[in-house]
Design a protein around this motif. Structure first.
Motif, mmCIF file in Angstrom:
data_model
loop_
_atom_site.group_PDB
_atom_site.id
_atom_site.type_symbol
_atom_site.label_atom_id
_atom_site.label_comp_id
_atom_site.label_asym_id
_atom_site.label_seq_id
_atom_site.Cartn_x
_atom_site.Cartn_y
_atom_site.Cartn_z
ATOM 1 N N HIS A 44 0.940 -1.029 0.171
ATOM 2 C CA HIS A 44 -0.072 -0.146 0.051
ATOM 3 C C HIS A 44 0.808 1.153 0.099
ATOM 4 C CE1 HIS A 44 -4.187 -1.077 0.616
ATOM 5 N NE2 HIS A 44 -3.760 -2.186 0.651
ATOM 6 N N GLY A 45 0.477 2.366 -0.897
ATOM 7 C CA GLY A 45 1.246 3.475 -0.986
ATOM 8 C C GLY A 45 0.516 4.639 -0.724
ATOM 9 N N SER A 46 -0.587 4.583 -0.489
ATOM 10 C CA SER A 46 -1.420 5.775 0.119
ATOM 11 C C SER A 46 -0.844 6.666 1.295
ATOM 12 C CB SER A 46 -2.863 5.476 0.632
ATOM 13 O OG SER A 46 -3.680 4.606 -0.371
ATOM 14 N N ASP A 47 -0.209 5.874 2.022
ATOM 15 C CA ASP A 47 0.737 6.436 3.227
ATOM 16 C C ASP A 47 2.115 6.088 2.777
ATOM 17 O OD1 ASP A 47 1.805 7.330 5.623
ATOM 18 O OD2 ASP A 47 0.219 6.745 6.921
ATOM 19 N N PRO A 48 2.887 7.255 2.377
ATOM 20 C CA PRO A 48 4.239 6.648 2.184
ATOM 21 C C PRO A 48 4.916 5.790 3.181
ATOM 22 C CG PRO A 48 3.881 9.120 1.486
ATOM 23 C CD PRO A 48 2.607 8.402 2.298
ATOM 24 N N ALA A 49 4.664 6.233 4.256
ATOM 25 C CA ALA A 49 5.589 5.605 5.780
ATOM 26 C C ALA A 49 5.248 3.986 5.359
ATOM 27 C CB ALA A 49 5.158 6.230 6.760
ATOM 28 N N THR A 50 4.050 3.628 4.979
ATOM 29 C CA THR A 50 3.702 2.411 5.160
ATOM 30 C C THR A 50 4.519 1.305 4.271
ATOM 31 O OG1 THR A 50 1.229 2.608 5.646
ATOM 32 C CG2 THR A 50 1.769 0.898 4.535
ATOM 33 N N VAL A 51 5.136 1.840 3.222
ATOM 34 C CA VAL A 51 5.985 1.197 2.129
ATOM 35 C C VAL A 51 7.129 0.921 3.001
ATOM 36 C CG1 VAL A 51 7.151 1.159 0.223
ATOM 37 C CG2 VAL A 51 5.093 2.202 0.376
ATOM 38 N N TYR A 52 7.929 1.748 3.689
ATOM 39 C CA TYR A 52 9.064 1.403 4.403
ATOM 40 C C TYR A 52 8.717 0.624 5.854
ATOM 41 C CZ TYR A 52 11.031 5.009 1.106
ATOM 42 O OH TYR A 52 11.482 5.735 0.591
ATOM 43 N N LEU A 53 7.895 0.957 6.565
ATOM 44 C CA LEU A 53 7.372 0.227 7.440
ATOM 45 C C LEU A 53 7.122 -1.203 7.622
ATOM 46 C CD1 LEU A 53 5.316 2.948 9.463
ATOM 47 C CD2 LEU A 53 7.721 1.919 10.122
ATOM 48 N N ALA A 54 6.512 -1.409 6.331
ATOM 49 C CA ALA A 54 5.822 -2.764 5.662
ATOM 50 C C ALA A 54 7.127 -3.674 5.399
ATOM 51 C CB ALA A 54 4.919 -2.842 4.730
ATOM 52 N N VAL A 55 8.143 -2.994 4.565
ATOM 53 C CA VAL A 55 9.268 -3.799 4.228
ATOM 54 C C VAL A 55 10.173 -4.038 5.450
ATOM 55 C CG1 VAL A 55 11.524 -3.490 3.169
ATOM 56 C CG2 VAL A 55 9.440 -2.925 1.947
ATOM 57 N N GLY A 56 10.157 -2.978 6.536
ATOM 58 C CA GLY A 56 11.057 -3.189 7.689
ATOM 59 C C GLY A 56 10.590 -4.442 8.534
ATOM 60 N N ALA A 57 9.198 -4.401 8.657
ATOM 61 C CA ALA A 57 8.755 -5.479 9.467
ATOM 62 C C ALA A 57 9.103 -7.137 8.908
ATOM 63 C CB ALA A 57 7.136 -5.522 9.713
ATOM 64 N N ARG A 58 9.600 -7.085 7.513
ATOM 65 C CA ARG A 58 9.693 -8.582 6.838
ATOM 66 C C ARG A 58 11.157 -8.432 6.499
ATOM 67 N NH1 ARG A 58 4.670 -6.358 5.876
ATOM 68 N NH2 ARG A 58 2.997 -7.823 5.963
ATOM 69 N N LEU A 59 12.317 -7.636 6.919
ATOM 70 C CA LEU A 59 13.654 -7.895 6.703
ATOM 71 C C LEU A 59 14.073 -8.459 7.744
ATOM 72 C CD1 LEU A 59 14.625 -4.562 4.926
ATOM 73 C CD2 LEU A 59 13.914 -6.749 3.722
#
Length: 395
Positions: A44-59
């Motif tokens: 989801h990219g509606s909230d820009p921070a979501t992209v980074y937070l979603a990635v970070g949770a899975r790295l």
């Protein structure tokens, strides 16, 4: 596709599939942002921070989350931010751009362009021929600049500054600028994409860039490809889930299910669907897992029917009035609470569903909170769509 359900898939197995296929179990985490986006199909990219937070949770290691995600988005262009399902902005793997555009974007784009031309005509603004001239000029200017804001493009094509009244006489009357509406249309048409933000990774103001060239695919074939890709990650899912996630007509969903030879399984909600290769039982992660997922995370927003991983009584505190999910705390495949970031940077969380959440779970959740704070650092993240629990915890 056809026949009755081949077997029953219970809640336990469905939660286990989340841990594995959504890269949330510790032993299955990814090494690069591209792997996360590919595994989830769309971020989801509606909230820009979501992209980074979603990635970070899975790295597996989140120290370089921001730098690596920016590299994938803006240097390698392995990830592309564009309009997709349900007329929403997502970040997709580059190899899915043509599939998403043909399966979903073409229909939305036609509707958006017709709406713009109609609104301009009602306002007495210049006609479609004039708009086409401005569009051609703007795209040429964007090609010369590489990336640009709407204001920068207006320096090269002043007609982008033209304004027209929208919905005159209505309670929601407003004034639109040609650049705002036209760039949105060009985005849905796959002609432009969002480039680097003007500020940090949490900024919602983006530059624009000419979209990379991609082949024009057959709509039905593209829909089958997208649905098959998503079902491999999120299956089993009901027809209602599929219709909601894609934003397609039910006839399109059924056609795509038939095209990929989807197989029926029994769920607590009724009939669910999996890919032809995914009928056998799937084991979950070996180790219990915890996760702090951001607002609008693709896992939390993956299905329309959510009772199997999110208790209905938790929703008033975790969703806003429009149905957007806020930051969630997960334990072994189910949502058990929510989290927020305070002004001093502290990550705070609260368990709302106590059953099955003992010391092991609380220790694991606490460790994830520390891991999150470690890579977010001094950045302050406030969800674009705020929920009751997030507001309370943020204080």
């Amino acid at each position: 596709m056809g026949g009755g359900p081949e077997r029953y898939v219970g809640v336990g197995e469905r939660r286990g599939r989340i841990g594995v296929r959504h890269l949330l179990g510790r032993e299955v985490r990814a090494g690069r942002p591209e792997e996360v986006a590919s595994a989830l199909v769309a971020l989801h990219g509606s909230d820009p921070a979501t992209v980074y937070l979603a990635v970070g949770a899975r790295l597996a290691g989140s120290v370089k989350t921001v730098g690596e995600t920016e590299r994938a988005l803006y240097e390698d262009r392995a990830l592309v931010r564009m309009h997709g399902m349900r007329h929403t902005v997502f970040v997709f793997p580059a190899e899915l751009v043509a599939v998403v555009h043909a399966s979903t974007g073409v229909t939305v784009a036609a509707r958006e362009r017709a709406s713009l031309v109609k609104d301009m005509a009602r306002a007495g603004a210049p006609d479609a021929v004039w708009l086409a001239e401005v569009e051609e000029s703007a795209l040429a200017a964007l090609g010369r600049r590489g990336e640009a804001t709407a204001s920068e493009l207006a320096l090269d094509e002043p007609r982008l500054r033209e304004q027209f009244t929208y919905a005159a006489g209505k309670s929601y009357e407003g004034v639109h600028t040609v650049s705002t509406r036209l760039l949105r249309v060009l985005g849905t048409e796959g002609k432009v994409v969002r480039g680097r933000p003007l500020g940090s990774w949490t900024s919602s103001q983006f530059r624009w860039a000419v979209a990379p060239a991609h082949p024009e695919l057959d709509v039905a074939e593209a829909q089958a490809a997208l649905l098959g890709r998503w079902l491999a990650v999120c299956g089993p899912a009901t027809e209602d889930d599929l219709k909601w996630w894609t934003g397609w007509k039910v006839t399109e969903v059924r056609r795509a299910l038939a095209a990929i030879g989807a197989r029926a399984v029994a769920l607590d909600e009724g009939t669910g669907w999996v890919t032809a290769e995914d009928v056998e039982p799937v084991a979950g992660p070996v180790e219990p897992w915890a996760a702090l997922l951001p607002a609008l995370d693709p896992t939390a927003m993956g299905w329309r029917q959510r009772d199997w991983y999110l208790a209905p009584e938790l929703r008033p505190q975790l969703f806003d009035r429009s149905g957007n999910v806020g930051p969630t705390v997960w334990w072994n495949g189910r949502v058990v609470g929510g989290w927020a970031q305070r002004a001093d940077g502290e990550i705070v969380w609260r368990v709302l569903e106590k059953e099955g959440v003992g010391r092991e779970a609380e220790a694991a959740i606490g460790a994830e909170a520390e891991r999150l704070r470690g890579w977010v650092g001094a950045t302050r993240v406030t969800p674009r769509f705020r929920t009751p629990l997030e507001r309370e915890l943020a204080g």
